[in-house]
Design an enzyme around this catalytic site. Sequence first.
Site, short mmCIF file in Angstrom:
data_model
loop_
_atom_site.label_atom_id
_atom_site.label_comp_id
_atom_site.label_asym_id
_atom_site.label_seq_id
_atom_site.Cartn_x
_atom_site.Cartn_y
_atom_site.Cartn_z
N ASP A 119 0.82 -1.23 0.00
CA ASP A 119 0.00 0.00 0.00
C ASP A 119 0.84 1.27 0.00
O ASP A 119 0.31 2.37 0.16
CB ASP A 119 -0.92 0.02 1.24
CG ASP A 119 -2.25 -0.69 1.00
OD1 ASP A 119 -2.71 -0.73 -0.17
OD2 ASP A 119 -2.85 -1.19 1.97
N ARG A 126 0.61 -1.83 7.73
CA ARG A 126 1.10 -0.63 7.03
C ARG A 126 2.13 0.15 7.85
O ARG A 126 2.76 1.06 7.31
CB ARG A 126 -0.09 0.28 6.66
CG ARG A 126 -1.00 -0.32 5.59
CD ARG A 126 -1.85 0.74 4.91
NE ARG A 126 -1.05 1.68 4.14
CZ ARG A 126 -1.51 2.80 3.58
NH1 ARG A 126 -2.79 3.12 3.72
NH2 ARG A 126 -0.72 3.60 2.90
N ARG A 161 -9.79 5.18 11.14
CA ARG A 161 -8.34 5.03 11.20
C ARG A 161 -7.70 5.97 12.22
O ARG A 161 -6.99 5.54 13.10
CB ARG A 161 -7.73 5.27 9.82
CG ARG A 161 -8.21 4.30 8.75
CD ARG A 161 -7.70 2.89 8.99
NE ARG A 161 -8.11 1.98 7.96
CZ ARG A 161 -7.46 1.79 6.82
NH1 ARG A 161 -6.36 2.46 6.55
NH2 ARG A 161 -7.91 0.92 5.93
N HIS A 193 -11.47 6.88 5.16
CA HIS A 193 -10.54 8.01 5.33
C HIS A 193 -11.29 9.28 4.91
O HIS A 193 -12.07 9.24 3.95
CB HIS A 193 -9.33 7.88 4.39
CG HIS A 193 -8.18 7.08 4.92
ND1 HIS A 193 -7.38 6.31 4.11
CD2 HIS A 193 -7.65 6.96 6.17
CE1 HIS A 193 -6.42 5.73 4.83
NE2 HIS A 193 -6.57 6.12 6.09
N CYS A 246 -5.14 9.73 -2.72
CA CYS A 246 -4.41 8.77 -1.89
C CYS A 246 -2.97 8.61 -2.37
O CYS A 246 -2.07 8.34 -1.57
CB CYS A 246 -5.07 7.40 -1.93
SG CYS A 246 -6.71 7.37 -1.22
N1 LIG Z 1 -5.44 8.27 1.56
C1 LIG Z 1 -6.04 7.15 1.35
N2 LIG Z 1 -7.35 7.06 1.46
N3 LIG Z 1 -5.32 6.06 1.06
C2 LIG Z 1 -5.83 4.84 0.68
C3 LIG Z 1 -5.26 3.73 1.49
C4 LIG Z 1 -5.65 2.39 0.98
C5 LIG Z 1 -5.10 1.25 1.77
N4 LIG Z 1 -5.40 0.01 1.15
C6 LIG Z 1 -5.64 1.27 3.19
O1 LIG Z 1 -6.70 0.74 3.38
O2 LIG Z 1 -5.03 1.78 4.11
#
Ligand SMILES: NC(=[NH2+])NCCC[C@H](N)C(=O)O
Length: 281
Positions: free
Chosen positions: A80, A105, A151, A180, A274
Site C-alpha cells: 500500500d 502498514r 483510522r 478516510h 491517496c
Molecule cells: N489516503 C487514502 N485514502 N489512502 C488509501 C489507502 C488504501 C489502503 N489500502 C488502506 O486501506 O489503508
Amino acid sequence: MSLTAVTPTTAPAARTATRREYLMCPPTHFDVVYAINPWMDPAVPVDRDLARRQWTELRDTYLRLGHTVHLAEPVPGLVDMVFAANCALVVDSQVYGARFREPVREPEAPAYRAWFAAAGFGEVFLPGYANEGEGDFAVVADLILAGSGFRTDPAAHGEAQEFLGRPVVSLRLTDPRFYHLDTALFVLDDDNVAYYPPAFSTGSRRTLARLFPDAILATEADALVLGLNSVSDGENVVVARAATDLVAQLAARGYRPVPVDLSELAKAGGGAKCCTQEIRR
Ligand SMILES: NC(=[NH2+])NCCC[C@H](N)C(=O)O
C-alpha cells in the site's frame, strides 16, 4: 413590453491555480493481499502493469499542470506504499508523521520518514496517536479538517493542532466505505470543499454546512468511484473520470476538471488523492 424574464447569466467565478509540490511513490510492489477496508478483496487479482500505467498518467498529469513531483523509493512487501497521502501531514515545512492504525502498514511510516530526512526536513514529529496523514487531514487555507471514525484517533487531531499551530476541526466518518476523510471530501481552494454528506455524522454534516455553505455536494455514485479522492490546485481538479456528475458540477463552478482513471488502485480503496502527498513549505 416583453414578458420574457431576463435571466442574468452569471458566469462562473474565475479560478486561480497555484503551483504545488507533491510526493508520490511508484506502485512497483502494489498488490491486494489483505483487506483493511471494504474495497479490498485479496481474491480479486491486481494488474500491476495497468496500475503502473494509471499511476504514471497521474504523475504526468501533475507535471503537465506545472507541479513538482518528488518520488519516494518503493519498499518490497509494502503493497500500500503507493498511497503516499497516508505518510504525513506537512504544513509550513513541519512534518507531522503518520502512525498507521493497521500493523501491516506501519513499516511505511519509517520508510517515508527517511524520505523527509533525506529531503532536508529535519525532525519528523513522531505522533503519539494513530493517524494516517493526509488520508484523514485536509488543509483549507489556515484551517485543518480532520477525520476520525475508522483510522485516525481523534486524539491525533489535538496533537496535530498543538504541533502545527493551526486550528483543527474534528469530523466524524460513519460509513466504512469512506474510511478516510479523503474518500469523502476534498479541498477545492482556500474557500471551499466538495464532499459526500452521508459519509459524516450528523454533527459533522452541520459543521461542514456551517463552514462551507457553498460546498459542492457529491452523489453516492460519484463517491463510490472515489470521485472525492481528488486533487485540486485551485483551478485544475484531477478527478476520477467515472465521477460524471461531479465533473459537470466542477465545470459549472468554473473549475477545470482533469479526468484520470485509477481503477486498478481503487481495488485497494485508493484514488488520485491517496497517491498524492502535498508538501507545503
Ligand atoms: N489516503 C487514502 N485514502 N489512502 C488509501 C489507502 C488504501 C489502503 N489500502 C488502506 O486501506 O489503508
